[in-house]
Design a protein around this motif. Structure first.
Motif, PDB file in Angstrom:
ATOM      1  N   SER A  87     -27.935 -15.960  10.481  1.00  0.00           N
ATOM      2  CA  SER A  87     -26.783 -15.613   9.652  1.00  0.00           C
ATOM      3  C   SER A  87     -26.979 -14.533   8.606  1.00  0.00           C
ATOM      4  N   LEU A  88     -28.217 -14.150   8.302  1.00  0.00           N
ATOM      5  CA  LEU A  88     -28.455 -13.284   7.150  1.00  0.00           C
ATOM      6  C   LEU A  88     -29.186 -12.008   7.531  1.00  0.00           C
ATOM      7  N   PHE A  89     -28.626 -10.879   7.085  1.00  0.00           N
ATOM      8  CA  PHE A  89     -29.341  -9.605   7.134  1.00  0.00           C
ATOM      9  C   PHE A  89     -29.207  -8.958   5.764  1.00  0.00           C
ATOM     10  N   GLU A  90     -30.327  -8.517   5.227  1.00  0.00           N
ATOM     11  CA  GLU A  90     -30.334  -8.024   3.847  1.00  0.00           C
ATOM     12  C   GLU A  90     -31.069  -6.701   3.739  1.00  0.00           C
ATOM     13  N   VAL A  91     -30.467  -5.778   2.985  1.00  0.00           N
ATOM     14  CA  VAL A  91     -31.138  -4.541   2.603  1.00  0.00           C
ATOM     15  C   VAL A  91     -31.706  -4.755   1.205  1.00  0.00           C
ATOM     16  N   MET A  92     -33.002  -4.607   1.060  1.00  0.00           N
ATOM     17  CA  MET A  92     -33.675  -4.807  -0.219  1.00  0.00           C
ATOM     18  C   MET A  92     -33.829  -3.437  -0.882  1.00  0.00           C
ATOM     19  N   LEU A  93     -33.095  -3.216  -1.951  1.00  0.00           N
ATOM     20  CA  LEU A  93     -33.092  -1.918  -2.623  1.00  0.00           C
ATOM     21  C   LEU A  93     -33.932  -1.944  -3.897  1.00  0.00           C
ATOM     22  N   ASN A  94     -34.581  -0.811  -4.163  1.00  0.00           N
ATOM     23  CA  ASN A  94     -35.333  -0.621  -5.418  1.00  0.00           C
ATOM     24  C   ASN A  94     -36.325  -1.753  -5.673  1.00  0.00           C
ATOM     25  N   ILE A  95     -37.115  -2.081  -4.652  1.00  0.00           N
ATOM     26  CA  ILE A  95     -38.125  -3.136  -4.805  1.00  0.00           C
ATOM     27  C   ILE A  95     -39.154  -2.695  -5.839  1.00  0.00           C
ATOM     28  N   ASP A  96     -39.262  -3.466  -6.903  1.00  0.00           N
ATOM     29  CA  ASP A  96     -40.213  -3.186  -7.981  1.00  0.00           C
ATOM     30  C   ASP A  96     -40.996  -4.467  -8.254  1.00  0.00           C
ATOM     31  N   LYS A  97     -42.215  -4.517  -7.754  1.00  0.00           N
ATOM     32  CA  LYS A  97     -43.034  -5.735  -7.798  1.00  0.00           C
ATOM     33  C   LYS A  97     -42.288  -6.849  -7.048  1.00  0.00           C
ATOM     34  N   GLU A  98     -41.785  -7.865  -7.755  1.00  0.00           N
ATOM     35  CA  GLU A  98     -41.113  -8.965  -7.059  1.00  0.00           C
ATOM     36  C   GLU A  98     -39.587  -8.877  -7.158  1.00  0.00           C
ATOM     37  N   ASN A  99     -39.082  -7.885  -7.873  1.00  0.00           N
ATOM     38  CA  ASN A  99     -37.639  -7.784  -8.107  1.00  0.00           C
ATOM     39  C   ASN A  99     -37.010  -6.696  -7.247  1.00  0.00           C
ATOM     40  N   TYR A 100     -35.748  -6.903  -6.869  1.00  0.00           N
ATOM     41  CA  TYR A 100     -35.028  -5.906  -6.086  1.00  0.00           C
ATOM     42  C   TYR A 100     -33.523  -6.182  -6.162  1.00  0.00           C
ATOM     43  N   ILE A 101     -32.742  -5.271  -5.614  1.00  0.00           N
ATOM     44  CA  ILE A 101     -31.295  -5.454  -5.506  1.00  0.00           C
ATOM     45  C   ILE A 101     -30.987  -5.974  -4.105  1.00  0.00           C
ATOM     46  N   PHE A 185     -36.081  -4.424   4.417  1.00  0.00           N
ATOM     47  CA  PHE A 185     -35.076  -5.136   5.193  1.00  0.00           C
ATOM     48  C   PHE A 185     -35.562  -6.573   5.379  1.00  0.00           C
ATOM     49  N   LEU A 186     -34.617  -7.501   5.456  1.00  0.00           N
ATOM     50  CA  LEU A 186     -34.944  -8.921   5.540  1.00  0.00           C
ATOM     51  C   LEU A 186     -33.957  -9.609   6.481  1.00  0.00           C
ATOM     52  N   THR A 187     -34.449 -10.558   7.282  1.00  0.00           N
ATOM     53  CA  THR A 187     -33.555 -11.355   8.118  1.00  0.00           C
ATOM     54  C   THR A 187     -34.085 -12.777   8.236  1.00  0.00           C
ATOM     55  N   ASN A 188     -33.144 -13.737   8.327  1.00  0.00           N
ATOM     56  CA  ASN A 188     -33.542 -15.130   8.545  1.00  0.00           C
ATOM     57  C   ASN A 188     -33.376 -15.521  10.011  1.00  0.00           C
ATOM     58  N   GLY A 189     -33.198 -14.518  10.862  1.00  0.00           N
ATOM     59  CA  GLY A 189     -33.068 -14.766  12.304  1.00  0.00           C
ATOM     60  C   GLY A 189     -33.568 -13.566  13.065  1.00  0.00           C
ATOM     61  N   GLU A 190     -32.688 -12.922  13.802  1.00  0.00           N
ATOM     62  CA  GLU A 190     -33.045 -11.667  14.477  1.00  0.00           C
ATOM     63  C   GLU A 190     -31.981 -10.635  14.165  1.00  0.00           C
ATOM     64  N   ALA A 191     -32.423  -9.440  13.778  1.00  0.00           N
ATOM     65  CA  ALA A 191     -31.506  -8.347  13.469  1.00  0.00           C
ATOM     66  C   ALA A 191     -32.062  -7.061  14.057  1.00  0.00           C
ATOM     67  N   LYS A 192     -31.157  -6.225  14.562  1.00  0.00           N
ATOM     68  CA  LYS A 192     -31.527  -4.933  15.132  1.00  0.00           C
ATOM     69  C   LYS A 192     -30.919  -3.828  14.289  1.00  0.00           C
ATOM     70  N   ILE A 193     -31.726  -2.807  13.981  1.00  0.00           N
ATOM     71  CA  ILE A 193     -31.304  -1.680  13.158  1.00  0.00           C
ATOM     72  C   ILE A 193     -31.494  -0.404  13.968  1.00  0.00           C
ATOM     73  N   THR A 194     -30.463   0.448  13.961  1.00  0.00           N
ATOM     74  CA  THR A 194     -30.593   1.730  14.639  1.00  0.00           C
ATOM     75  C   THR A 194     -29.898   2.813  13.823  1.00  0.00           C
ATOM     76  N   ASP A 195     -30.163   4.068  14.168  1.00  0.00           N
ATOM     77  CA  ASP A 195     -29.558   5.230  13.493  1.00  0.00           C
ATOM     78  C   ASP A 195     -29.802   5.215  11.987  1.00  0.00           C
ATOM     79  N   LEU A 196     -31.005   4.796  11.579  1.00  0.00           N
ATOM     80  CA  LEU A 196     -31.328   4.753  10.152  1.00  0.00           C
ATOM     81  C   LEU A 196     -31.570   6.169   9.624  1.00  0.00           C
ATOM     82  N   LYS A 197     -30.864   6.509   8.544  1.00  0.00           N
ATOM     83  CA  LYS A 197     -31.014   7.803   7.897  1.00  0.00           C
ATOM     84  C   LYS A 197     -31.058   7.593   6.389  1.00  0.00           C
ATOM     85  N   ILE A 198     -32.076   8.151   5.751  1.00  0.00           N
ATOM     86  CA  ILE A 198     -32.226   8.061   4.291  1.00  0.00           C
ATOM     87  C   ILE A 198     -32.265   9.473   3.745  1.00  0.00           C
TER      88      ILE A 198
END
Length: 203
Positions: A87-101, A185-198
């Protein structure tokens, strides 16, 4: 020839002043990128095949992958994601030590969410991962469907959209969120990511 290309890409990113993307060069993840050289992850949990990054975790052990370099101060991230299991897919932004958005899609609540996150590496204890919801917007979410995600951080404002139809926005500073750090990136199951652009945006 393939090895030469991989080495050249590694040298290129090593010269980018510790940032995962620059205004001169967007970052794309594809089969020519050596995943180990750019990202920290358990190879049993994250793999790159045919330009698709796949994470496999579980409700009791979330699969996490983290970039080795920082995100720029201002940036834009675009990609497509398919939550194929759980059920969960998460983008972890601005990871600083243990904290993030936390910016995530959550099938159970049928919401997209911005929250304050904490992740203590090596621990699966409930209170040492995830965190409180700050903003949310209802959206119909289903497994085995592709969703287009756009995240933009500029001048301490965070903009998060899915399929260009459901939007969330907040002030990073006023919400007391992590102002700079790495990407994950974080998931509690299976998630597929494509076309990633930063892409780095001009300060």
């Amino acid at each position: 020839m393939k090895n030469i290309i991989i080495i050249a890409i590694s040298i290129l990113f090593a010269s980018c002043a510790g940032s995962i993307a620059t205004t001169e060069k967007e970052y794309h993840i594809n089969k020519t990128v050596a995943l180990k050289s750019e990202w920290k992850s358990n190879p049993k949990e994250w793999r790159l095949e045919n330009d698709t990054l796949t994470g496999s975790g579980g409700p009791m052990h979330w699969a996490v992958i983290e970039s080795k370099k920082k995100l720029p101060k201002n940036y834009e991230i675009d990609f497509k994601v398919n939550i194929t299991r759980e059920s969960l897919f998460e983008v972890m932004l601005n990871i600083d030590k243990e904290n993030y958005i936390r910016t995530y899609l959550y099938n159970i609540d049928q919401n997209i969410v911005i929250g304050k996150g904490v992740y203590k590496k090596g621990s699966d204890e409930y209170e040492k991962r995830g965190g409180p919801t700050l903003f949310k917007k209802p959206m119909k979410l289903e497994n085995n469907q592709w969703y287009a995600v756009k995240i933009r951080v500029a001048n301490n404002q965070l903009f998060f959209s899915v399929n260009n139809e459901t939007f969330l926005e907040c002030s990073i500073e006023k919400s007391k969120l992590s102002q700079q750090g790495k990407l994950g990136f974080l998931t509690n199951g299976e998630a597929k990511i494509t076309d990633l652009k930063i892409q780095k945006l001009k300060d």
